[in-house]
Design a protein around this motif. Sequence first.
Motif, short mmCIF file in Angstrom:
data_model
loop_
_atom_site.label_atom_id
_atom_site.label_comp_id
_atom_site.label_asym_id
_atom_site.label_seq_id
_atom_site.Cartn_x
_atom_site.Cartn_y
_atom_site.Cartn_z
N UNK A 44 0.11 -11.86 -0.31
CA UNK A 44 1.45 -11.53 0.17
C UNK A 44 2.33 -12.77 0.21
N UNK A 45 3.55 -12.63 -0.35
CA UNK A 45 4.57 -13.67 -0.28
C UNK A 45 5.45 -13.42 0.94
N UNK A 46 6.22 -14.41 1.32
CA UNK A 46 7.07 -14.34 2.51
C UNK A 46 7.98 -13.11 2.53
N UNK A 47 8.63 -12.79 1.43
CA UNK A 47 9.63 -11.71 1.42
C UNK A 47 9.10 -10.38 0.88
N UNK A 48 7.79 -10.23 0.77
CA UNK A 48 7.23 -8.98 0.26
C UNK A 48 7.45 -7.83 1.25
N UNK A 71 -5.52 -0.60 2.89
CA UNK A 71 -5.63 -1.82 3.68
C UNK A 71 -5.60 -1.57 5.19
N UNK A 72 -5.68 -0.29 5.57
CA UNK A 72 -5.66 0.10 6.98
C UNK A 72 -4.46 -0.49 7.73
N UNK A 73 -3.30 -0.46 7.11
CA UNK A 73 -2.08 -0.95 7.73
C UNK A 73 -1.49 0.15 8.60
N UNK A 74 -1.05 -0.19 9.79
CA UNK A 74 -0.54 0.82 10.72
C UNK A 74 0.89 0.54 11.19
N UNK A 75 1.29 -0.71 11.29
CA UNK A 75 2.58 -1.07 11.86
C UNK A 75 3.52 -1.61 10.79
N UNK A 76 3.79 -0.80 9.82
CA UNK A 76 4.62 -1.25 8.70
C UNK A 76 6.05 -1.49 9.16
N UNK A 77 6.75 -2.45 8.63
CA UNK A 77 6.30 -3.43 7.66
C UNK A 77 5.69 -4.67 8.30
N UNK A 78 5.50 -4.65 9.59
CA UNK A 78 5.01 -5.83 10.31
C UNK A 78 3.60 -6.26 9.94
N UNK A 79 2.84 -5.38 9.31
CA UNK A 79 1.47 -5.73 8.95
C UNK A 79 1.39 -6.69 7.77
N UNK A 80 2.47 -6.88 7.05
CA UNK A 80 2.45 -7.80 5.91
C UNK A 80 2.71 -9.22 6.39
N UNK A 81 1.70 -10.03 6.31
CA UNK A 81 1.80 -11.43 6.72
C UNK A 81 1.67 -12.32 5.49
N UNK A 82 2.56 -13.29 5.38
CA UNK A 82 2.50 -14.21 4.26
C UNK A 82 1.11 -14.83 4.17
N UNK A 83 0.56 -14.82 2.96
CA UNK A 83 -0.75 -15.39 2.72
C UNK A 83 -1.90 -14.40 2.85
#
Length: 109
Positions: A44-48, A71-83
Amino acid sequence: MAVKIRDTSRLKFARLITLDGVEHWESPEYPEIREAPDDIRYTVDLNDRIDRLSSRFYGTPDLWWIIALANELRLLPNDLSEGATLRIPSGRRVFTEILRRPSRGREGR
């Protein structure tokens, strides 16, 4: 009432039911998206954003939920962390297997 559901819609995995004359959607029963050898690993990049990743890998933002489930993501878009590393199911598998499963359809009660 007839409802046409796009092949890419999450509603494909839910049932439209009628209770006391009122139609509503039950919670979807999503397919399990198991890991496969042709999955893509993406950092994941910073602005993805997950909808943009869906557009990039599947040609439509509508399939963001496939990446989220994988990826078992639940709190979109907050689940995307850079790196962070995401598992992106291959487009071949998404379009030939996952989205081809029968829909749950409609049920009257």
